[in-house]
Motif scaffolding. Sequence first.
Motif, PDB file in Angstrom:
ATOM      1  N   SER A  71      -3.399  -3.675   3.762  1.00  0.00           N
ATOM      2  CA  SER A  71      -2.939  -4.001   2.587  1.00  0.00           C
ATOM      3  C   SER A  71      -1.492  -4.360   2.462  1.00  0.00           C
ATOM      4  CB  SER A  71      -3.237  -2.736   1.720  1.00  0.00           C
ATOM      5  OG  SER A  71      -2.334  -1.569   2.255  1.00  0.00           O
ATOM      6  N   ASP A  94      -1.847   4.390   0.739  1.00  0.00           N
ATOM      7  CA  ASP A  94      -2.477   3.954   1.868  1.00  0.00           C
ATOM      8  C   ASP A  94      -1.873   4.556   3.305  1.00  0.00           C
ATOM      9  OD1 ASP A  94      -3.946   2.467   0.285  1.00  0.00           O
ATOM     10  OD2 ASP A  94      -3.518   0.563   1.004  1.00  0.00           O
ATOM     11  N   GLY A 115       0.648  -1.186   0.102  1.00  0.00           N
ATOM     12  CA  GLY A 115       0.011   0.036  -0.149  1.00  0.00           C
ATOM     13  C   GLY A 115       0.880   1.231  -0.035  1.00  0.00           C
ATOM     14  N   ASP A 158      -5.686   0.210   3.900  1.00  0.00           N
ATOM     15  CA  ASP A 158      -6.393   1.234   2.707  1.00  0.00           C
ATOM     16  C   ASP A 158      -7.481   2.199   3.730  1.00  0.00           C
ATOM     17  OD1 ASP A 158      -9.439   1.123   1.355  1.00  0.00           O
ATOM     18  OD2 ASP A 158      -7.708   1.185   0.130  1.00  0.00           O
TER      19      ASP A 158
END
Length: 135
Positions: free
Chosen positions: A121, A93, A88, A114
């Motif tokens: 993630s 993220d 991410g 996320d």
Amino acid sequence: MYRFILPAFLLLGGASALSADTKGYEARQAAQDKVDLDKQLSGLVAGKPQGCIDPIRYRESTRVGDTILYKNGRSDIMRTDTGGGCFGLRRGDAIVTRTFGSQLCRGDIVRTVDLTSSIPSGSCSFGDFVPYRKP
């Protein structure tokens, strides 16, 4: 029988074409990450790697590929390379760290989450923290 074989061949052909392009994409992305990282650290000199940093001093963070830059203004940046696995980071993220003290240290686990769904993630760990400062 033929109506099952033809779609299978088409599916395999498409999958192989996509996987062939993946290596090219990864190479282009790595080159772009290097350019972005060089731009962020231009004019600064690397110092001696450190095991820990004080997160209160470095309030802003930037991500470039698998690298996280913690900033205290333009002339004081700490760079840490993760071991990969924080998928991410590239997407933007949220970075979630769990510290066992008042500092961020090498080996601490970093999780990416996320922002819209709150689903994790990926996870990775901090490497050494390398200071970059104006000479």
